[in-house]
Scaffold this motif. Structure first.
Motif, PDB file in Angstrom:
ATOM      1  N   PHE A 103       0.829  -1.207   0.000  1.00 48.49           N
ATOM      2  CA  PHE A 103       0.000   0.000   0.000  1.00 48.49           C
ATOM      3  C   PHE A 103       0.870   1.267   0.000  1.00 48.49           C
ATOM      4  CE2 PHE A 103      -3.113   2.930   2.127  1.00 48.49           C
ATOM      5  CZ  PHE A 103      -4.044   2.899   1.100  1.00 48.49           C
ATOM      6  N   ASP A 104       1.900   1.268   0.849  1.00 51.98           N
ATOM      7  CA  ASP A 104       2.809   2.423   0.904  1.00 51.98           C
ATOM      8  C   ASP A 104       3.513   2.640  -0.430  1.00 51.98           C
ATOM      9  OD1 ASP A 104       2.118   2.897   3.462  1.00 51.98           O
ATOM     10  OD2 ASP A 104       3.872   1.905   4.372  1.00 51.98           O
ATOM     11  N   LEU A 105       3.961   1.526  -1.002  1.00 56.11           N
ATOM     12  CA  LEU A 105       4.665   1.619  -2.287  1.00 56.11           C
ATOM     13  C   LEU A 105       3.728   2.146  -3.372  1.00 56.11           C
ATOM     14  CD1 LEU A 105       7.099   1.072  -4.134  1.00 56.11           C
ATOM     15  CD2 LEU A 105       6.315  -1.295  -4.330  1.00 56.11           C
ATOM     16  N   LEU A 106       2.491   1.642  -3.386  1.00 59.33           N
ATOM     17  CA  LEU A 106       1.510   2.083  -4.380  1.00 59.33           C
ATOM     18  C   LEU A 106       1.237   3.578  -4.250  1.00 59.33           C
ATOM     19  CD1 LEU A 106      -1.045  -0.874  -4.177  1.00 59.33           C
ATOM     20  CD2 LEU A 106       0.218  -0.209  -6.221  1.00 59.33           C
ATOM     21  N   LYS A 107       1.117   4.027  -2.994  1.00 57.40           N
ATOM     22  CA  LYS A 107       0.823   5.457  -2.802  1.00 57.40           C
ATOM     23  C   LYS A 107       1.993   6.326  -3.234  1.00 57.40           C
ATOM     24  CE  LYS A 107      -0.701   5.646   1.379  1.00 57.40           C
ATOM     25  NZ  LYS A 107      -1.331   5.960   2.657  1.00 57.40           N
ATOM     26  N   ARG A 108       3.196   5.810  -2.967  1.00 55.10           N
ATOM     27  CA  ARG A 108       4.389   6.546  -3.369  1.00 55.10           C
ATOM     28  C   ARG A 108       4.473   6.599  -4.900  1.00 55.10           C
ATOM     29  NH1 ARG A 108       9.997   5.684  -3.278  1.00 55.10           N
ATOM     30  NH2 ARG A 108       9.844   3.440  -2.949  1.00 55.10           N
ATOM     31  N   ALA A 109       4.170   5.470  -5.544  1.00 51.15           N
ATOM     32  CA  ALA A 109       4.202   5.410  -7.010  1.00 51.15           C
ATOM     33  C   ALA A 109       3.128   6.324  -7.609  1.00 51.15           C
ATOM     34  CB  ALA A 109       3.998   3.977  -7.479  1.00 51.15           C
ATOM     35  N   LYS A 110       1.980   6.368  -6.951  1.00 52.26           N
ATOM     36  CA  LYS A 110       0.869   7.192  -7.436  1.00 52.26           C
ATOM     37  C   LYS A 110       1.265   8.673  -7.417  1.00 52.26           C
ATOM     38  CE  LYS A 110      -4.092   7.791  -6.590  1.00 52.26           C
ATOM     39  NZ  LYS A 110      -4.359   8.930  -5.708  1.00 52.26           N
ATOM     40  N   ALA A 111       1.813   9.097  -6.288  1.00 49.73           N
ATOM     41  CA  ALA A 111       2.240  10.496  -6.170  1.00 49.73           C
ATOM     42  C   ALA A 111       3.317  10.824  -7.203  1.00 49.73           C
ATOM     43  CB  ALA A 111       2.763  10.774  -4.763  1.00 49.73           C
ATOM     44  N   HIS A 112       4.193   9.870  -7.428  1.00 44.17           N
ATOM     45  CA  HIS A 112       5.274  10.029  -8.397  1.00 44.17           C
ATOM     46  C   HIS A 112       4.701  10.228  -9.803  1.00 44.17           C
ATOM     47  CE1 HIS A 112       9.429   9.235  -9.774  1.00 44.17           C
ATOM     48  NE2 HIS A 112       8.861   8.607 -10.785  1.00 44.17           N
ATOM     49  N   LEU A 113       3.753   9.370 -10.170  1.00 39.49           N
ATOM     50  CA  LEU A 113       3.132   9.473 -11.487  1.00 39.49           C
ATOM     51  C   LEU A 113       2.339  10.768 -11.620  1.00 39.49           C
ATOM     52  CD1 LEU A 113       1.920   5.790 -11.969  1.00 39.49           C
ATOM     53  CD2 LEU A 113       3.601   6.966 -13.396  1.00 39.49           C
ATOM     54  N   GLU A 114       1.686  11.156 -10.525  1.00 40.54           N
ATOM     55  CA  GLU A 114       0.888  12.391 -10.585  1.00 40.54           C
ATOM     56  C   GLU A 114       1.763  13.623 -10.777  1.00 40.54           C
ATOM     57  OE1 GLU A 114      -3.054  10.835  -8.160  1.00 40.54           O
ATOM     58  OE2 GLU A 114      -1.382  11.732  -7.064  1.00 40.54           O
ATOM     59  N   SER A 115       3.023  13.507 -10.387  1.00 34.13           N
ATOM     60  CA  SER A 115       3.920  14.629 -10.660  1.00 34.13           C
ATOM     61  C   SER A 115       4.592  14.468 -12.027  1.00 34.13           C
ATOM     62  CB  SER A 115       4.973  14.760  -9.552  1.00 34.13           C
ATOM     63  OG  SER A 115       5.849  13.646  -9.597  1.00 34.13           O
ATOM     64  N   GLU A 116       3.979  13.591 -12.857  1.00 35.16           N
ATOM     65  CA  GLU A 116       4.405  13.375 -14.244  1.00 35.16           C
ATOM     66  C   GLU A 116       5.827  12.866 -14.378  1.00 35.16           C
ATOM     67  OE1 GLU A 116       3.225  16.262 -17.149  1.00 35.16           O
ATOM     68  OE2 GLU A 116       1.322  16.639 -16.129  1.00 35.16           O
ATOM     69  N   ARG A 117       6.168  11.922 -13.516  1.00 34.63           N
ATOM     70  CA  ARG A 117       7.457  11.252 -13.680  1.00 34.63           C
ATOM     71  C   ARG A 117       7.233   9.757 -13.851  1.00 34.63           C
ATOM     72  NH1 ARG A 117      10.642  12.851  -8.680  1.00 34.63           N
ATOM     73  NH2 ARG A 117       8.509  13.021  -7.910  1.00 34.63           N
ATOM     74  N   ALA A 118       7.955   9.175 -14.797  1.00 38.83           N
ATOM     75  CA  ALA A 118       7.792   7.749 -15.107  1.00 38.83           C
ATOM     76  C   ALA A 118       8.276   6.892 -13.943  1.00 38.83           C
ATOM     77  CB  ALA A 118       8.584   7.409 -16.367  1.00 38.83           C
ATOM     78  N   LEU A 119       7.742   5.675 -13.848  1.00 34.96           N
ATOM     79  CA  LEU A 119       8.136   4.769 -12.758  1.00 34.96           C
ATOM     80  C   LEU A 119       9.600   4.330 -12.859  1.00 34.96           C
ATOM     81  CD1 LEU A 119       4.943   2.549 -12.407  1.00 34.96           C
ATOM     82  CD2 LEU A 119       5.695   4.441 -10.950  1.00 34.96           C
ATOM     83  N   ARG A 120      10.169   4.426 -14.057  1.00 34.45           N
ATOM     84  CA  ARG A 120      11.602   4.200 -14.242  1.00 34.45           C
ATOM     85  C   ARG A 120      12.435   5.030 -13.275  1.00 34.45           C
ATOM     86  NH1 ARG A 120      10.912   6.474 -19.141  1.00 34.45           N
ATOM     87  NH2 ARG A 120       9.428   4.982 -19.965  1.00 34.45           N
ATOM     88  N   GLU A 121      11.896   6.221 -12.953  1.00 31.62           N
ATOM     89  CA  GLU A 121      12.649   7.167 -12.120  1.00 31.62           C
ATOM     90  C   GLU A 121      12.297   7.082 -10.648  1.00 31.62           C
ATOM     91  OE1 GLU A 121      12.564  11.213 -13.803  1.00 31.62           O
ATOM     92  OE2 GLU A 121      11.716  10.234 -15.555  1.00 31.62           O
ATOM     93  N   LEU A 122      11.431   6.146 -10.305  1.00 28.80           N
ATOM     94  CA  LEU A 122      11.065   5.993  -8.898  1.00 28.80           C
ATOM     95  C   LEU A 122      12.133   5.172  -8.182  1.00 28.80           C
ATOM     96  CD1 LEU A 122       8.832   6.383  -6.695  1.00 28.80           C
ATOM     97  CD2 LEU A 122       7.911   4.183  -7.432  1.00 28.80           C
ATOM     98  N   GLU A 123      12.594   5.678  -7.053  1.00 31.65           N
ATOM     99  CA  GLU A 123      13.591   4.901  -6.308  1.00 31.65           C
ATOM    100  C   GLU A 123      12.913   3.717  -5.651  1.00 31.65           C
ATOM    101  OE1 GLU A 123      16.571   6.527  -3.699  1.00 31.65           O
ATOM    102  OE2 GLU A 123      16.559   8.344  -4.952  1.00 31.65           O
TER     103      GLU A 123
END
Ligand SMILES: Nc1nc2c(ncn2[C@@H]2O[C@H](COP(=O)(O)OP(=O)(O)OP(=O)(O)O)[C@@H](O)[C@H]2O)c(=O)[nH]1
Ligand SMILES: [Mg+2]
Length: 361
Positions: free
Chosen positions: A155-175
């Protein structure tokens, strides 16, 4: 290894697919751009060819890459399950971007590779976001029913990924930790896949310089330097002509454009680097063959790439660099010169190694 070819309409995706796989597509295939084309490209490798010239093997086997030309991308296409299914299953994306000028071939707006890259990237992210939102809802419900440390982590990871995508950054760039990556593996997110931007440039008499400068000229340097991203330029028109020629004619044709090698070679090489892949060889009178493995693979696992039995019964790997073997002229000479080494299971295989696996099986 499987690569998906994506891009906006009429940018040269199918042309690239044909050049790579040397596939002769029927008129039917052209008339149905929404139909996926699947083919295999032989990975050109001069080192393997030279080993073959030494051994004259009965069989010569190059490494290969599978390509899928899925048809033009867009928010609508990304809602189709077959289209999405094809894309989810690839290891990497090759995004063909139009950089060639040709008024007879329609394109929305002026030629602007960076804008097109951003638009397609946006589509990939929207698709991932939709999937994440659905999963978030599901996990939220489940968590209400019962507590689970594992679900909470997801759940935490999903929320972090969601916020990341909403700031228009690809998941490739998610740590992500290796554990996070494992959690996400099953989703096969599109914007998480390594991506190669392929600039399809105009034909010109100074194509050599044109290709070398294309990435910076079209301001793609920055996006290509992001994590798991790379860029290469080709000229689809010239490559298509090359694909039809004999090797000798091709060499002359290339030099007339100020080029040393075909763009395809660079493209495949860049894909290997992007995915962290290298080649090792097996050489003998029966077969000379190239094998593809990830960087930092141990000898025992490389043996497993050839055959699981070789991994199980591995004893040692007789190892020599391809050019040292050519210099020596034979394995026996190399052994006498001391350039042929005996390596154990833990040896990290290097790009260009020729291996002979000794086994007890
Ligand atoms: N001038 C020029 N035309 C090209 C080049 N590459 C492709 N084309 C032309 O552009 C048109 C579209 O090429 P395709 O390879 O079918 O493009 P596509 O991206 O597969 O198109 P869709 O599948 O319809 O989205 C064809 O008429 C090609 O001949 C190039 O480098 N230069
Ligand atoms: Mg096409």
């Amino acid at each position: 290894m499987k690569t998906g070819i994506i891009g906006l309409p009429q940018v040269g995706k199918t042309s690239l697919f044909r050049i790579l796989t040397k596939a002769h597509l029927s008129e039917h295939a052209y008339a149905n751009p929404r139909e996926a084309h699947i083919g295999v490209a032989k990975v050109p490798d001069d080192r393997l060819d030279r080993l073959a010239a030494l051994y004259h093997p009965k069989k010569l086997t190059h490494a290969s890459v599978e390509y899928v030309d899925v048809g033009a991308i867009g928010q609508e296409a990304l809602k189709e399950s077959t289209y999405l299914g094809h894309l989810r299953n690839v290891d990497a994306l090759a995004h063909v971007v139009r950089a060639f000028e040709d008024p007879s071939i329609p394109h929305v707006g002026p030629i602007d590779p960076l804008r097109d890259i951003k638009n397609v990237e946006f589509d990939l992210m929207v698709s991932d976001l939709g999937q994440i939102e659905k999963r978030v809802e599901r996990v939220e419900k489940d968590l209400k029913k019962m507590r689970s440390a594992d679900l909470e982590k997801e759940f935490d990871l999903l929320k972090r990924a969601k916020a990341h995508l909403e700031s228009e950054r690809a998941l490739r760039e998610l740590e992500m930790t290796p554990e996070d990556k494992k959690r996400f593996r099953g989703f096969m997110f599109l914007s998480e896949k390594p991506i190669l931007y392929v600039l399809n440039v105009s034909e010109s008499s100074e194509l050599g310089t044109g290709l070398a400068n294309a990435v910076s000229k079209h301001k793609v340097t920055e996006v290509a330097s992001r994590p798991s991203s790379a860029a290469a330029a080709i000229c689809g028109k010239v490559e298509a002509e090359l694909a039809e020629m004999s090797d000798a004619d091709a060499a002359e044709f290339l030099s007339s454009y100020g080029l040393k090698e075909s763009g395809l070679l660079r493209l495949i090489r860049t894909t290997y680097a992007l995915l962290g892949l290298i080649s090792f060889f097996t050489a003998g009178e029966d077969e000379c063959r190239a094998w593809t493995i990830p960087l930092h693979t141990r000898a025992v696992e490389a043996a497993g790439a050839i055959h699981t039995d070789l991994e199980k019964h591995f004893i040692r790997a007789e190892t020599i660099r391809w050019d040292q073997l050519l210099d020596a002229g034979s394995e026996a000479n190399a052994r006498a010169h001391g350039t042929l080494r005996l390596e154990g299971r833990e040896y990290i295989v290097q790009d260009g190694d020729v291996l002979h696996i000794r086994h007890s099986g």
